[in-house]
Scaffold this active site. Structure first.
Site, PDB file in Angstrom:
ATOM      1  CB  CYS A 113      -0.322  -1.526  16.502  1.00  0.00           C
ATOM      2  SG  CYS A 113       1.095  -1.726  17.589  1.00  0.00           S
ATOM      3  CG  HIS A 249      -1.613   2.723  16.640  1.00  0.00           C
ATOM      4  ND1 HIS A 249      -1.856   2.189  17.891  1.00  0.00           N
ATOM      5  CD2 HIS A 249      -0.343   2.345  16.320  1.00  0.00           C
ATOM      6  CE1 HIS A 249      -0.789   1.525  18.289  1.00  0.00           C
ATOM      7  NE2 HIS A 249       0.147   1.608  17.362  1.00  0.00           N
ATOM      8  CG  ASN A 279       2.350   1.336  20.390  1.00  0.00           C
ATOM      9  OD1 ASN A 279       1.242   0.824  20.488  1.00  0.00           O
ATOM     10  ND2 ASN A 279       3.105   1.211  19.315  1.00  0.00           N
TER      11      ASN A 279
HETATM   12  N1  COA Z   1      16.918   7.259  24.712  1.00  0.00           N
HETATM   13  C1  COA Z   1      17.967   7.947  24.258  1.00  0.00           C
HETATM   14  N2  COA Z   1      18.521   7.727  23.047  1.00  0.00           N
HETATM   15  C2  COA Z   1      17.974   6.775  22.291  1.00  0.00           C
HETATM   16  C3  COA Z   1      16.869   6.009  22.715  1.00  0.00           C
HETATM   17  C4  COA Z   1      16.354   6.292  23.996  1.00  0.00           C
HETATM   18  N3  COA Z   1      15.278   5.627  24.488  1.00  0.00           N
HETATM   19  N4  COA Z   1      16.548   5.132  21.750  1.00  0.00           N
HETATM   20  C5  COA Z   1      17.407   5.338  20.734  1.00  0.00           C
HETATM   21  N5  COA Z   1      18.266   6.311  21.065  1.00  0.00           N
HETATM   22  C6  COA Z   1      19.359   6.862  20.263  1.00  0.00           C
HETATM   23  C7  COA Z   1      19.894   5.896  19.252  1.00  0.00           C
HETATM   24  O1  COA Z   1      20.842   5.039  19.835  1.00  0.00           O
HETATM   25  C8  COA Z   1      20.521   6.826  18.230  1.00  0.00           C
HETATM   26  O2  COA Z   1      21.767   7.224  18.700  1.00  0.00           O
HETATM   27  P1  COA Z   1      23.002   7.415  17.699  1.00  0.00           P
HETATM   28  O3  COA Z   1      22.563   8.528  16.753  1.00  0.00           O
HETATM   29  O4  COA Z   1      24.108   7.794  18.604  1.00  0.00           O
HETATM   30  O5  COA Z   1      23.172   6.093  17.008  1.00  0.00           O
HETATM   31  C9  COA Z   1      19.604   8.051  18.273  1.00  0.00           C
HETATM   32  O6  COA Z   1      18.869   7.959  19.502  1.00  0.00           O
HETATM   33  C10 COA Z   1      18.660   8.157  17.104  1.00  0.00           C
HETATM   34  O7  COA Z   1      18.040   6.903  16.909  1.00  0.00           O
HETATM   35  P2  COA Z   1      16.953   6.716  15.797  1.00  0.00           P
HETATM   36  O8  COA Z   1      16.459   5.309  15.879  1.00  0.00           O
HETATM   37  O9  COA Z   1      17.437   7.219  14.473  1.00  0.00           O
HETATM   38  O10 COA Z   1      15.848   7.735  16.323  1.00  0.00           O
HETATM   39  P3  COA Z   1      14.490   8.127  15.678  1.00  0.00           P
HETATM   40  O11 COA Z   1      14.430   9.577  15.481  1.00  0.00           O
HETATM   41  O12 COA Z   1      14.106   7.247  14.517  1.00  0.00           O
HETATM   42  O13 COA Z   1      13.482   7.790  16.858  1.00  0.00           O
HETATM   43  C11 COA Z   1      11.898   6.087  17.433  1.00  0.00           C
HETATM   44  C12 COA Z   1      13.369   6.466  17.320  1.00  0.00           C
HETATM   45  C13 COA Z   1      11.821   4.638  17.885  1.00  0.00           C
HETATM   46  C14 COA Z   1      11.247   6.970  18.469  1.00  0.00           C
HETATM   47  C15 COA Z   1      11.219   6.280  16.065  1.00  0.00           C
HETATM   48  O14 COA Z   1      11.963   5.679  15.056  1.00  0.00           O
HETATM   49  C16 COA Z   1       9.840   5.725  16.043  1.00  0.00           C
HETATM   50  O15 COA Z   1       8.962   6.178  16.732  1.00  0.00           O
HETATM   51  N6  COA Z   1       9.595   4.723  15.194  1.00  0.00           N
HETATM   52  C17 COA Z   1       8.294   4.126  15.065  1.00  0.00           C
HETATM   53  C18 COA Z   1       8.104   3.193  16.190  1.00  0.00           C
HETATM   54  C19 COA Z   1       6.702   2.744  16.314  1.00  0.00           C
HETATM   55  O16 COA Z   1       5.836   3.542  16.466  1.00  0.00           O
HETATM   56  N7  COA Z   1       6.523   1.435  16.273  1.00  0.00           N
HETATM   57  C20 COA Z   1       5.278   0.819  16.473  1.00  0.00           C
HETATM   58  C21 COA Z   1       4.460   0.933  15.237  1.00  0.00           C
HETATM   59  S1  COA Z   1       2.930   0.248  15.588  1.00  0.00           S
END
Ligand code: COA
Length: 322
Positions: A113, A249, A279
Site C-alpha cells: 500500500c 492512503h 483499499n
Molecule cells: N462483517 C461482519 N462482521 C465482521 C466482519 C465483516 N466483514 N469482519 C469481521 N467481523 C466481526 C469479527 O468476526 C468480530 O466478531 P466477534 O467479536 O464476534 O469475534 C467483530 O466483527 C470485530 O472484529 P475486529 O477484527 O475486532 O473488528 P475491528 O473493529 O478491528 O474492525 C477491521 C476490523 C478489519 C475493519 C479493522 O481492524 C481495520 O480496518 N484494520 C486495518 C485494516 C487495514 O486497513 N489494512 C490494510 C492496511 S494497508
C-alpha cells in the site's frame, strides 16, 4: 536547483462495481458493519481478462493528457504494484510497450500500500539527480485477485484501480521531501504467504490470498502514520497549520480520521475517496490525488501531504507544493 513537480494526474476505476449490499448476498457481512468500521460503500473489480496493466494504461494516459505531453516525452516509468500481470516482464515494461515508448528505464516497485509513495520518492531522485526529466509514476492493482471471499475480515476491504502522475524537472518547487520506511518484522500481521520461490505445487486457494490481523494492523497504522506526519513537518520546519491538503492512503476512514486529528486538520481539508473504491493498495493515493485535482479542490501552489502505510510493514510520506 532542479525540482520534481507533478504536471499531470490521472486515474481509472474498472466499470464493474460491487456494493456492500452486493457482498451481503454471498459474504456473512452487512452494509452497516462495513460502513461503520471502514467507511467503504463499494469497490470496483476488474472483470475476467482485465489486468493490472489495463488499469495502469488508462490512468497513465489520463495523466499524460493532463500534463499536455505525448507518451514519447516520458523518459522513466515506475509502476508500484503488488499484483503484476506477469512474474516477468515487469508491469512497467508491459505499460511501456502499450504506450509505444522505447528505451527508457521501466521497472516495478513492490511496497504494497506504500508503493506509490515509494515510487514517487524514487522517481523524484531520478529527476533531481538529472537522470530523468519526465517520469510516469503509476500505482495500479487488481487486488481482488488476492481476496479469499470466505474471509469476511479481509474480502470486504479491498478493490481494484489505478492512479498515475507525470513528474517533471522544473525550476519551480514541487516535491519538497519524501520519507520512506520499512520494518520487515511484521510479516505475520499482513501478508500473502505464497510466493513463486516456494514452487507452484506449494500454492493453494488459501495461501495465495491476503491474510491480516486487522486489529493489530489498525493500531500500528494509526501510530506509525502519526509519527511520519511529525517527521515530515519537522524535516521541512513547518507547522501543522501550513498543510493545505492531506492526501492519505485510503484504507479505512477511521485510520484517516485519526491521522487528521493528529494534524489538527478539519476533515474538509482531507481527501477521502475510500467510500468509492475501498483499499486499492498502491493505487489509492494517486486515485485520491487525481480526484481532488479534477474536482477543483486542490489548486496549484497548495501544500500537500501524501502518506501511506502497508504490508511489510512499509510506510512513507511525500510533502509537495502542487
Ligand atoms: N462483517 C461482519 N462482521 C465482521 C466482519 C465483516 N466483514 N469482519 C469481521 N467481523 C466481526 C469479527 O468476526 C468480530 O466478531 P466477534 O467479536 O464476534 O469475534 C467483530 O466483527 C470485530 O472484529 P475486529 O477484527 O475486532 O473488528 P475491528 O473493529 O478491528 O474492525 C477491521 C476490523 C478489519 C475493519 C479493522 O481492524 C481495520 O480496518 N484494520 C486495518 C485494516 C487495514 O486497513 N489494512 C490494510 C492496511 S494497508
Amino acid at each position: 536547483m532542479t525540482h520534481a513537480r507533478i504536471t499531470g494526474t490521472g486515474s481509472y476505476l474498472p466499470e464493474k462495481v460491487l456494493t456492500n449490499f452486493d457482498l451481503e448476498k454471498f459474504v456473512d457481512t452487512s452494509d452497516q458493519w462495513i460502513r461503520e468500521r471502514t467507511g467503504i460503500e463499494k469497490r470496483h473489480v476488474a472483470i475476467e481478462g482485465q489486468s493490472t496493466v489495463d488499469l495502469a494504461e488508462r490512468a497513465a494516459r489520463n495523466a499524460i493528457d493532463s500534463a499536455g505531453i505525448k507518451p514519447q516525452d516520458i523518459d522513466l516509468i515506475v509502476v508500484a504494484t503488488t499484483t503484476p500481470d506477469r512474474i516477468f516482464p515487469s508491469t512497467a515494461c508491459l505499460l511501456q510497450s502499450r504506450l509505444d515508448v522505447h528505451g527508457c528505464p521501466a521497472f516495478d516497485i513492490q511496497a504494497v500500500c506504500t508503493g506509490f509513495v515509494y515510487a514517487l520518492g524514487v522517481a523524484e531522485k531520478f529527476i533531481k539527480s538529472g537522470s530523468s526529466r519526465r517520469a510516469l509514476v503509476v500505482g495500479a492493482e487488481t487486488l481482488s485477485r488476492l481476496l479469499n471471499w470466505n474471509d469476511r475480515s479481509t474480502c470486504v476491504l479491498f478493490g481494484d484501480g489505478a492512479g498515475a502522475v507525470v513528474l517533471e524537472a522544473s525550476e519551480e518547487p514541487g516535491i519538497l521531501s519524501t520519507h520512506l520506511h520499512a520494518d520487515g518484522d511484521y510479516e505475520a500481521l499482513l501478508r500473502v504467504p505464497y510466493g513463486v520461490s516456494q514452487g507452484f505445487e506449494a500454492m493453494d486457494e488459501v495461501n495465495s490470498k491476503i491474510e491480516m490481523r486487522g486489529n493489530e494492523v489498525f493500531k500500528m497504522a494509526v501510530n506509525t502514520l502519526g509519527r511520519i506526519v511529525d517527521e515530515t513537518l519537522a524535516a521541512n520546519e513547518l507547522e501543522k497549520t501550513d498543510i493545505d491538503w492531506l492526501v492519505p492512503h485510503q484504507a479505512n476512514i477511521r485510520i484517516i480520521q485519526a491521522t487528521a486529528r493528529k494534524l489538527k486538520m478539519p476533515m474538509e481539508r482531507v481527501v477521502v475517496t475510500v467510500q468509492e473504491h475501498g483499499n486499492t493498495s498502491a493505487a489509492s493515493v494517486p486515485l485520491a490525488l487525481d480526484t481532488a485535482v479534477r474536482d477543483g479542490r486542490i489548486q496549484r501552489g497548495e501544500l500537500l501531504l501524501l502518506e501511506a502505510f502497508g504490508g511489510g510493514f512499509t510506510w512513507g510520506s511525500a510533502l509537495l507544493r502542487y
